[in-house]
Design an enzyme around this catalytic site. Structure first.
Site, short mmCIF file in Angstrom:
data_model
loop_
_atom_site.label_atom_id
_atom_site.label_comp_id
_atom_site.label_asym_id
_atom_site.label_seq_id
_atom_site.Cartn_x
_atom_site.Cartn_y
_atom_site.Cartn_z
N ARG A 163 -13.14 -20.69 26.82
CA ARG A 163 -12.16 -20.56 25.43
C ARG A 163 -12.73 -19.34 24.34
O ARG A 163 -12.40 -18.72 23.18
CB ARG A 163 -12.22 -21.78 24.47
N ARG B 238 -2.14 -9.51 11.89
CA ARG B 238 -2.27 -9.19 10.25
C ARG B 238 -1.20 -8.92 9.64
O ARG B 238 -0.79 -9.91 8.33
CB ARG B 238 -4.01 -9.29 9.79
N ASN C 257 5.53 -4.15 19.07
CA ASN C 257 4.45 -4.68 19.64
C ASN C 257 4.44 -6.16 20.82
O ASN C 257 3.58 -6.28 22.20
CB ASN C 257 3.23 -5.52 18.26
N CYS D 34 -3.59 -3.16 12.62
CA CYS D 34 -2.62 -4.39 12.46
C CYS D 34 -2.62 -5.52 12.85
O CYS D 34 -2.81 -6.41 12.85
CB CYS D 34 -1.40 -3.97 12.29
N ARG E 151 0.84 -1.30 -0.34
CA ARG E 151 -0.30 0.07 0.24
C ARG E 151 0.82 1.08 -0.20
O ARG E 151 0.58 1.86 -0.99
CB ARG E 151 -0.68 0.42 1.05
N TYR F 197 10.37 -4.05 4.71
CA TYR F 197 10.02 -2.72 4.03
C TYR F 197 11.54 -3.00 3.51
O TYR F 197 12.68 -2.85 3.96
CB TYR F 197 9.55 -1.47 4.13
N ALA G 5 2.20 -7.03 9.90
CA ALA G 5 4.18 -7.25 10.59
C ALA G 5 4.68 -6.65 10.13
O ALA G 5 5.86 -7.00 9.14
CB ALA G 5 4.27 -8.50 11.16
N ASP G 6 5.36 -4.84 10.07
CA ASP G 6 6.51 -4.27 10.56
C ASP G 6 7.59 -4.57 11.34
O ASP G 6 6.99 -4.86 12.09
CB ASP G 6 6.43 -2.86 10.58
#
Length: 264
Positions: A126, A166, A177, A146, A21, A209, A168-169
């Site tokens: 659960r 979903r 994170n 993210c 993106r 990246y 992950a940089d």
């Protein structure tokens, strides 16, 4: 933090070139899992310095249900600036979904309060889940979540947490994170009378990246050091009662910061 270095090496050796993106381009792998025993130390990356103040204040900001960057600015944190509008608003991002998920009949659900209550009342459930991925609100968000869903698990008096991310940089975002959700797990454990267990980090699209590749290679030349220890004020028993001053990190001796640009 060997598992994190293993992930860097996997992406550099096996990653597929992908467009994204931001127009920057990535090397990407799909599906990876990291696991950290929180009794073995606080998983704060040591092969480069991380900004603890920003990590703590962002987490407290999420827990307040806030989606305007004023609180962050008041505490010298600028990590969300690139996505905010002229008024500092981000739309219904993490804090809004965590604390006031909108229902079809006009009510809202405080997912954090609910999951803490469930851990206390029914620790074997659960369904100890919090999600920030709300399809009805995604288009209204400055940046869709993210790290989008996490689940708690109680066994033998220990609280564990698994996060699904979903997107992950891996160079800039993932170390942040890991520390943030490890700290959240410790906080929830404290207010529910449990010991911290494991933090499991499950990644979907895990990427570097193209303008972070040399930085990742530099980081891999550095030897990990002993993990620090996080001390939390034991007097706090309300998940919404924590303040920045309630956290002290002991023994953090990282290698120097490695500069890298954020892909917006």
């Amino acid at each position: 933090m060997i598992p994190y270095h293993d992930l860097l090496e996997r992406i550099l050796s096996d990653g597929a070139e992908k467009h994204d993106r931001t127009g920057t381009g990535t090397l990407s792998v799909f599906g990876h899992q990291l696991r950290f025993d929180l009794a073995a130390g606080f998983p704060m990356l040591t092969t480069k310095r991380l900004p603890l103040k920003a990590i703590i204040h962002e987490l407290l900001w999420f827990l307040q249900g806030d989606t305007n960057i004023k609180y962050l600015h008041d505490h010298g944190v600028t990590i969300w600036d690139e996505w905010a509008d002229a008024n500092g608003d981000l739309g219904p991002v993490y804090g809004a979904q965590w604390r006031s998920w909108p229902t079809a009949d006009g009510r809202s659900i405080d997912q954090i309060a609910h999951v803490v209550d469930m851990i206390r009342r029914n620790p074997d459930s659960r369904r100890l889940i919090v999600t920030a991925w709300n399809p009805a609100d995604v288009e209204k968000m400055a940046l869709p979540p993210c790290h989008c869903l996490f689940q708690f698990y109680v066994a033998n008096g220990r609280l564990s947490c698994q996060l699904y991310q979903r997107s992950a940089d891996v160079f800039l975002g993932v170390p942040f994170n890991i520390a943030s959700y490890a700290l959240l797990t410790m906080m929830v454990a404290q207010v529910t009378g449990l010991k911290p267990g494991d933090f499991i980090h499950t990644l979907g699209d895990a990427h570097l990246y193209s303008n972070h590749l040399e930085q990742a290679r530099l980081q891999l030349t550095r030897a990990p050091r002993a993990l620090p220890a996080m001390a939390i004020n034991p007097a706090v028993t309300d998940i919404f009662g924590f303040r920045y001053e309630d956290f002290t990190l002991h023994g953090y001796d990282p290698h120097p910061h490695i500069k890298a640009e954020v892909a917006v």
